[in-house]
Design a protein around this motif. Structure first.
Motif, PDB file in Angstrom:
ATOM      1  N   VAL A  37      -3.960  22.754  46.484  1.00  0.00           N
ATOM      2  CA  VAL A  37      -5.324  22.253  46.342  1.00  0.00           C
ATOM      3  C   VAL A  37      -5.545  21.638  44.970  1.00  0.00           C
ATOM      4  CG1 VAL A  37      -6.228  24.492  45.607  1.00  0.00           C
ATOM      5  CG2 VAL A  37      -7.769  22.836  46.648  1.00  0.00           C
ATOM      6  N   TYR A  38      -6.333  20.569  44.959  1.00  0.00           N
ATOM      7  CA  TYR A  38      -6.815  19.940  43.733  1.00  0.00           C
ATOM      8  C   TYR A  38      -8.330  20.083  43.779  1.00  0.00           C
ATOM      9  CZ  TYR A  38      -8.548  16.274  40.667  1.00  0.00           C
ATOM     10  OH  TYR A  38      -9.223  15.594  39.694  1.00  0.00           O
ATOM     11  N   ARG A  39      -8.901  20.673  42.753  1.00  0.00           N
ATOM     12  CA  ARG A  39     -10.355  20.816  42.701  1.00  0.00           C
ATOM     13  C   ARG A  39     -10.890  19.985  41.541  1.00  0.00           C
ATOM     14  NH1 ARG A  39      -8.970  26.131  44.429  1.00  0.00           N
ATOM     15  NH2 ARG A  39      -9.973  26.595  46.406  1.00  0.00           N
ATOM     16  N   GLY A  40     -11.666  18.982  41.879  1.00  0.00           N
ATOM     17  CA  GLY A  40     -12.255  18.122  40.869  1.00  0.00           C
ATOM     18  C   GLY A  40     -13.767  18.231  40.879  1.00  0.00           C
ATOM     19  N   ARG A  41     -14.404  17.421  40.079  1.00  0.00           N
ATOM     20  CA  ARG A  41     -15.867  17.443  39.986  1.00  0.00           C
ATOM     21  C   ARG A  41     -16.521  16.894  41.252  1.00  0.00           C
ATOM     22  NH1 ARG A  41     -19.972  14.068  38.377  1.00  0.00           N
ATOM     23  NH2 ARG A  41     -18.581  12.297  38.070  1.00  0.00           N
ATOM     24  N   LEU A  42     -15.889  15.899  41.877  1.00  0.00           N
ATOM     25  CA  LEU A  42     -16.473  15.234  43.042  1.00  0.00           C
ATOM     26  C   LEU A  42     -15.853  15.677  44.363  1.00  0.00           C
ATOM     27  CD1 LEU A  42     -16.496  11.606  41.591  1.00  0.00           C
ATOM     28  CD2 LEU A  42     -18.347  13.294  41.549  1.00  0.00           C
ATOM     29  N   LEU A  43     -14.554  15.956  44.344  1.00  0.00           N
ATOM     30  CA  LEU A  43     -13.816  16.245  45.571  1.00  0.00           C
ATOM     31  C   LEU A  43     -12.884  17.434  45.385  1.00  0.00           C
ATOM     32  CD1 LEU A  43     -12.525  12.607  46.275  1.00  0.00           C
ATOM     33  CD2 LEU A  43     -14.526  13.670  47.311  1.00  0.00           C
ATOM     34  N   SER A  44     -12.679  18.147  46.474  1.00  0.00           N
ATOM     35  CA  SER A  44     -11.580  19.100  46.561  1.00  0.00           C
ATOM     36  C   SER A  44     -10.626  18.513  47.592  1.00  0.00           C
ATOM     37  CB  SER A  44     -12.055  20.462  47.063  1.00  0.00           C
ATOM     38  OG  SER A  44     -12.794  21.112  46.087  1.00  0.00           O
ATOM     39  N   VAL A  45      -9.351  18.448  47.255  1.00  0.00           N
ATOM     40  CA  VAL A  45      -8.368  17.872  48.170  1.00  0.00           C
ATOM     41  C   VAL A  45      -7.275  18.906  48.407  1.00  0.00           C
ATOM     42  CG1 VAL A  45      -6.768  15.970  48.599  1.00  0.00           C
ATOM     43  CG2 VAL A  45      -8.853  15.561  47.270  1.00  0.00           C
ATOM     44  N   ASP A  88      -8.040  18.716  64.751  1.00  0.00           N
ATOM     45  CA  ASP A  88      -7.908  20.062  65.312  1.00  0.00           C
ATOM     46  C   ASP A  88      -8.241  21.115  64.252  1.00  0.00           C
ATOM     47  OD1 ASP A  88      -7.174  22.409  66.575  1.00  0.00           O
ATOM     48  OD2 ASP A  88      -5.280  21.616  67.319  1.00  0.00           O
ATOM     49  N   SER A  89      -9.102  22.055  64.592  1.00  0.00           N
ATOM     50  CA  SER A  89      -9.498  23.080  63.618  1.00  0.00           C
ATOM     51  C   SER A  89      -8.314  23.930  63.165  1.00  0.00           C
ATOM     52  CB  SER A  89     -10.597  23.976  64.195  1.00  0.00           C
ATOM     53  OG  SER A  89     -10.127  24.686  65.310  1.00  0.00           O
ATOM     54  N   ARG A  90      -7.311  24.092  64.012  1.00  0.00           N
ATOM     55  CA  ARG A  90      -6.109  24.850  63.598  1.00  0.00           C
ATOM     56  C   ARG A  90      -5.356  24.126  62.492  1.00  0.00           C
ATOM     57  NH1 ARG A  90      -4.461  25.682  69.685  1.00  0.00           N
ATOM     58  NH2 ARG A  90      -4.418  23.458  69.313  1.00  0.00           N
ATOM     59  N   ASP A  91      -5.336  22.787  62.561  1.00  0.00           N
ATOM     60  CA  ASP A  91      -4.695  22.002  61.502  1.00  0.00           C
ATOM     61  C   ASP A  91      -5.461  22.141  60.185  1.00  0.00           C
ATOM     62  OD1 ASP A  91      -2.674  21.088  63.184  1.00  0.00           O
ATOM     63  OD2 ASP A  91      -3.796  19.285  63.754  1.00  0.00           O
ATOM     64  N   PHE A  92      -6.782  22.100  60.260  1.00  0.00           N
ATOM     65  CA  PHE A  92      -7.599  22.297  59.060  1.00  0.00           C
ATOM     66  C   PHE A  92      -7.310  23.665  58.441  1.00  0.00           C
ATOM     67  CE2 PHE A  92     -10.042  18.690  60.432  1.00  0.00           C
ATOM     68  CZ  PHE A  92     -10.743  18.247  59.319  1.00  0.00           C
ATOM     69  N   GLU A  93      -7.298  24.693  59.277  1.00  0.00           N
ATOM     70  CA  GLU A  93      -7.050  26.057  58.791  1.00  0.00           C
ATOM     71  C   GLU A  93      -5.685  26.170  58.123  1.00  0.00           C
ATOM     72  OE1 GLU A  93      -7.635  28.873  61.953  1.00  0.00           O
ATOM     73  OE2 GLU A  93      -9.620  28.043  62.406  1.00  0.00           O
ATOM     74  N   ARG A  94      -4.663  25.559  58.722  1.00  0.00           N
ATOM     75  CA  ARG A  94      -3.315  25.609  58.151  1.00  0.00           C
ATOM     76  C   ARG A  94      -3.272  24.938  56.782  1.00  0.00           C
ATOM     77  NH1 ARG A  94      -0.579  22.410  61.414  1.00  0.00           N
ATOM     78  NH2 ARG A  94      -0.595  20.747  59.898  1.00  0.00           N
ATOM     79  N   VAL A  95      -3.926  23.785  56.664  1.00  0.00           N
ATOM     80  CA  VAL A  95      -3.943  23.072  55.386  1.00  0.00           C
ATOM     81  C   VAL A  95      -4.669  23.910  54.332  1.00  0.00           C
ATOM     82  CG1 VAL A  95      -4.772  21.009  54.181  1.00  0.00           C
ATOM     83  CG2 VAL A  95      -3.778  20.800  56.459  1.00  0.00           C
ATOM     84  N   TYR A  96      -5.804  24.492  54.692  1.00  0.00           N
ATOM     85  CA  TYR A  96      -6.544  25.334  53.751  1.00  0.00           C
ATOM     86  C   TYR A  96      -5.737  26.565  53.338  1.00  0.00           C
ATOM     87  CZ  TYR A  96     -11.028  22.893  54.383  1.00  0.00           C
ATOM     88  OH  TYR A  96     -12.041  21.965  54.385  1.00  0.00           O
ATOM     89  N   ARG A  97      -5.104  27.208  54.309  1.00  0.00           N
ATOM     90  CA  ARG A  97      -4.418  28.486  54.078  1.00  0.00           C
ATOM     91  C   ARG A  97      -3.088  28.313  53.350  1.00  0.00           C
ATOM     92  NH1 ARG A  97      -4.891  29.996  58.927  1.00  0.00           N
ATOM     93  NH2 ARG A  97      -2.855  29.315  59.610  1.00  0.00           N
ATOM     94  N   GLU A  98      -2.295  27.312  53.725  1.00  0.00           N
ATOM     95  CA  GLU A  98      -0.926  27.204  53.237  1.00  0.00           C
ATOM     96  C   GLU A  98      -0.695  26.044  52.262  1.00  0.00           C
ATOM     97  OE1 GLU A  98       1.887  27.358  56.479  1.00  0.00           O
ATOM     98  OE2 GLU A  98       0.512  28.630  57.635  1.00  0.00           O
ATOM     99  N   GLY A  99      -1.655  25.156  52.148  1.00  0.00           N
ATOM    100  CA  GLY A  99      -1.443  23.974  51.323  1.00  0.00           C
ATOM    101  C   GLY A  99      -1.795  24.165  49.860  1.00  0.00           C
TER     102      GLY A  99
END
Length: 121
Positions: free
Chosen positions: A24-32, A11-22
């Motif tokens: 984040v780990y930003r690495g060379r290969l992946l952002s989680v 669900d795009s709302r779940d993606f938005e919530r994770v991006y907005r409120e979660g």
């Protein structure tokens, strides 16, 4: 262990919530991005843009990341996190082992407590 649909974030709302409120780990290969979901099981969402490569490469990366998530799931079962993994262009030429290492670092910082709080870890 099952690779059930309930383990996927769709669900795009779940993606938005994770991006907005979660967090984040930003690495060379992946952002989680990680956010507690209040469920017993973790869920995985994938974002692999066309900048990463052709459809063949993007699909190969998705399969690899899903497999890594499947095998690492025991580390986050019962903690109930939604994870959104975004592949960076460098991931296209990375080996499976390199992707595993990066995913492990992200889990350690986001889920297992060494990188609490919101923002870059």
């Amino acid at each position: 262990m099952t690779r059930a649909r309930k383990m996927r974030l769709t669900d795009s709302r779940d993606f938005e919530r994770v991006y907005r409120e979660g967090s984040v780990y930003r690495g060379r290969l992946l952002s989680v991005h990680a956010y507690p979901n209040g469920l017993e099981n973790p869920r995985l969402g994938l974002a692999v843009s066309k900048r990463v490569g052709s459809a063949v490469i993007r699909n190969k990366l998705r399969r690899r990341i899903r497999e890594i998530f499947f095998w690492r799931r025991s580390r986050i079962d019962g903690k109930g996190y939604d994870l959104v993994v975004s592949a960076r262009p460098a991931a296209a030429s990375a080996s499976f082992g390199e992707l595993e290492d990066e995913f492990d670092r992200a889990l350690e910082k986001l889920v297992n407590g060494t990188g609490e709080g919101r923002g870059d870890v």
